[in-house]
Design a protein around this motif. Structure first.
Motif, PDB file in Angstrom:
ATOM      1  N   HIS A  52     -10.148 -26.547  42.288  1.00  0.00           N
ATOM      2  CA  HIS A  52     -10.046 -27.761  43.110  1.00  0.00           C
ATOM      3  C   HIS A  52     -10.248 -27.460  44.601  1.00  0.00           C
ATOM      4  O   HIS A  52      -9.608 -28.048  45.454  1.00  0.00           O
ATOM      5  N   ILE A  53     -11.166 -26.525  44.860  1.00  0.00           N
ATOM      6  CA  ILE A  53     -11.557 -26.193  46.231  1.00  0.00           C
ATOM      7  C   ILE A  53     -13.036 -26.550  46.380  1.00  0.00           C
ATOM      8  O   ILE A  53     -13.853 -26.141  45.548  1.00  0.00           O
ATOM      9  N   ILE A  54     -13.360 -27.288  47.417  1.00  0.00           N
ATOM     10  CA  ILE A  54     -14.723 -27.774  47.617  1.00  0.00           C
ATOM     11  C   ILE A  54     -15.411 -26.939  48.704  1.00  0.00           C
ATOM     12  O   ILE A  54     -14.897 -26.814  49.818  1.00  0.00           O
ATOM     13  N   ASN A  84      -2.036 -31.098  44.270  1.00  0.00           N
ATOM     14  CA  ASN A  84      -0.842 -30.802  43.462  1.00  0.00           C
ATOM     15  C   ASN A  84      -1.161 -29.775  42.372  1.00  0.00           C
ATOM     16  O   ASN A  84      -0.360 -28.882  42.071  1.00  0.00           O
ATOM     17  N   LYS A  85      -2.357 -29.887  41.774  1.00  0.00           N
ATOM     18  CA  LYS A  85      -2.753 -28.931  40.742  1.00  0.00           C
ATOM     19  C   LYS A  85      -2.999 -27.555  41.349  1.00  0.00           C
ATOM     20  O   LYS A  85      -2.648 -26.530  40.753  1.00  0.00           O
ATOM     21  N   LEU A  86      -3.633 -27.524  42.526  1.00  0.00           N
ATOM     22  CA  LEU A  86      -3.858 -26.248  43.196  1.00  0.00           C
ATOM     23  C   LEU A  86      -2.540 -25.585  43.545  1.00  0.00           C
ATOM     24  O   LEU A  86      -2.368 -24.371  43.341  1.00  0.00           O
ATOM     25  N   TYR A  87      -1.588 -26.364  44.057  1.00  0.00           N
ATOM     26  CA  TYR A  87      -0.276 -25.800  44.393  1.00  0.00           C
ATOM     27  C   TYR A  87       0.427 -25.284  43.143  1.00  0.00           C
ATOM     28  O   TYR A  87       1.072 -24.227  43.168  1.00  0.00           O
ATOM     29  N   GLN A  88       0.293 -26.012  42.059  1.00  0.00           N
ATOM     30  CA  GLN A  88       0.944 -25.610  40.810  1.00  0.00           C
ATOM     31  C   GLN A  88       0.329 -24.337  40.243  1.00  0.00           C
ATOM     32  O   GLN A  88       1.043 -23.471  39.714  1.00  0.00           O
ATOM     33  N   GLN A  89      -1.000 -24.203  40.368  1.00  0.00           N
ATOM     34  CA  GLN A  89      -1.690 -23.050  39.784  1.00  0.00           C
ATOM     35  C   GLN A  89      -1.678 -21.816  40.688  1.00  0.00           C
ATOM     36  O   GLN A  89      -1.579 -20.689  40.209  1.00  0.00           O
ATOM     37  N   VAL A  90      -1.814 -22.058  42.003  1.00  0.00           N
ATOM     38  CA  VAL A  90      -2.009 -20.933  42.918  1.00  0.00           C
ATOM     39  C   VAL A  90      -0.935 -20.841  43.986  1.00  0.00           C
ATOM     40  O   VAL A  90      -0.453 -19.760  44.310  1.00  0.00           O
ATOM     41  N   GLY A  91      -0.554 -21.986  44.558  1.00  0.00           N
ATOM     42  CA  GLY A  91       0.397 -21.972  45.668  1.00  0.00           C
ATOM     43  C   GLY A  91      -0.335 -21.962  46.999  1.00  0.00           C
ATOM     44  O   GLY A  91      -1.490 -22.389  47.092  1.00  0.00           O
ATOM     45  N   VAL A 124       2.496 -32.855  48.301  1.00  0.00           N
ATOM     46  CA  VAL A 124       2.753 -32.522  46.899  1.00  0.00           C
ATOM     47  C   VAL A 124       4.239 -32.773  46.636  1.00  0.00           C
ATOM     48  O   VAL A 124       5.102 -32.201  47.301  1.00  0.00           O
ATOM     49  N   VAL A 125       4.540 -33.640  45.668  1.00  0.00           N
ATOM     50  CA  VAL A 125       5.917 -34.041  45.382  1.00  0.00           C
ATOM     51  C   VAL A 125       6.492 -33.138  44.294  1.00  0.00           C
ATOM     52  O   VAL A 125       5.925 -33.010  43.203  1.00  0.00           O
ATOM     53  N   LEU A 126       7.638 -32.525  44.616  1.00  0.00           N
ATOM     54  CA  LEU A 126       8.388 -31.726  43.637  1.00  0.00           C
ATOM     55  C   LEU A 126       9.674 -32.470  43.308  1.00  0.00           C
ATOM     56  O   LEU A 126      10.452 -32.789  44.205  1.00  0.00           O
ATOM     57  N   GLN A 127       9.899 -32.719  42.049  1.00  0.00           N
ATOM     58  CA  GLN A 127      11.132 -33.388  41.615  1.00  0.00           C
ATOM     59  C   GLN A 127      11.933 -32.395  40.795  1.00  0.00           C
ATOM     60  O   GLN A 127      11.565 -32.047  39.672  1.00  0.00           O
ATOM     61  N   LEU A 128      13.023 -31.932  41.395  1.00  0.00           N
ATOM     62  CA  LEU A 128      13.844 -30.881  40.788  1.00  0.00           C
ATOM     63  C   LEU A 128      12.982 -29.668  40.426  1.00  0.00           C
ATOM     64  O   LEU A 128      13.172 -29.026  39.393  1.00  0.00           O
ATOM     65  N   GLY A 129      12.043 -29.358  41.311  1.00  0.00           N
ATOM     66  CA  GLY A 129      11.190 -28.187  41.137  1.00  0.00           C
ATOM     67  C   GLY A 129       9.915 -28.414  40.365  1.00  0.00           C
ATOM     68  O   GLY A 129       9.043 -27.537  40.350  1.00  0.00           O
TER      69      GLY A 129
END
Length: 277
Positions: free
Chosen positions: A171-173, A113-120, A47-52
């Motif tokens: 986004h969990i299968i 990336n969406k899972l990380y953004q929503q849940v971590g 998962v790419v973070l650009q300046l957070g």
């Protein structure tokens, strides 16, 4: 004396300064070069973070370029993971049910990336475990305690369907579930045991009644057959038949006679006459 030494040492300062600058530049270049690449391990996505800020692109396994000090890559595991929990729910007949369930799942590789953004990283405790408990409670409430045991395969299928729908929203299968066991209260277990004993006794009594009924029917049938045989024999008895039976009896007696007269005779001999000369 001091002034001469100062004059002699002063030409070394530019050399030392240049060397120091060179070391700093090389160090910075090496650091920048090191920060410009990242490696995604097998079974992971980046998962790419650009300046957070989370970027839409997800990095696959292997070596990738990134902007030093601006972009950060967060690895997310996409291999199958396992969650095993014990849950307590209620059946349709309000019996307390304790269930041990094992769940296999994995993250959607294209949407980590969406899972990380929503849940971590805490998706297991925040999403998976609560979804398992909710799905299990929703399904067990549709069945009685006895049905949970007798229709275990059907219950498992429904739990899987409900759980898969809940996890897919993040986004969990879901791969597979395994309901290890259903456990009930001691009072319910005793009631089930008593019911089974009563059913077995009732079945035994039913079988005994059927056996007695069959035996009685057999006796009636046998008696009816004997009565019918006697009736037919009575109808067929005639004087000629009686005379025939007497003749047959005399012939059988003659066949068995050994040629000796009995020492004591009483009455007439039915099948031979003796003359005195």
């Amino acid at each position: 004396m001091d002034e001469k030494n100062v004059i002699k040492l002063s030409p070394l300062r530019p050399v030392v300064g240049k060397a120091l600058i060179t070391i700093i530049v090389v160090t910075l270049a090496a650091l920048i070069a090191f920060q410009s690449f990242t490696i995604i391990s097998a079974g992971h996505r980046g998962v790419v973070l650009q300046l957070g800020a989370v970027q839409p692109k997800v990095l696959d396994e292997g070596l990738h370029f990134k902007i030093p000090f601006i972009q950060t890559v967060i690895p997310m595991e996409v291999r199958v993971q396992k969650s095993e929990t014990s849950q307590t729910s209620a059946s349709r007949d309000l019996q307390t049910v304790s269930t041990t369930i094992a769940v296999n799942y994995h993250l959607d590789a294209n949407n980590v990336n969406k899972l990380y953004q929503q849940v971590g990283f805490e998706y297991g405790s925040r999403i998976v475990d609560p979804a398992i408990a909710e799905a299990l409670k929703a399904v067990t409430a549709q069945y009685t305690a006895e049905e949970l045991v007798s229709k275990r395969s059907e219950v498992s299928t429904k739990v899987k369907e409900v759980l898969a729908q809940k996890l897919s929203a993040y986004h969990i299968i879901l791969d597979e579930i395994n309901i290890r066991e259903f456990m009930f209260s001691e009072e319910f277990n005793r009631a089930i045991e008593a019911k089974q004993v009563a059913e077995q006794q009732a079945l035994k009594s039913k079988l005994d009644l059927e056996r007695i009924k069959i035996e009685k029917e057999q006796e009636i049938t046998k008696a009816q057959a004997q009565a019918e045989a006697l009736r037919l024999q009575k109808q067929e008895v005639t004087p000629e038949l009686i005379q025939l039976r007497q003749i047959e009896a005399q012939l059988e007696a003659i066949r068995r006679w050994d040629g000796k007269l009995p020492n004591v005779t009483g009455g007439a001999t039915p099948f031979i006459q003796v003359e005195n000369k």
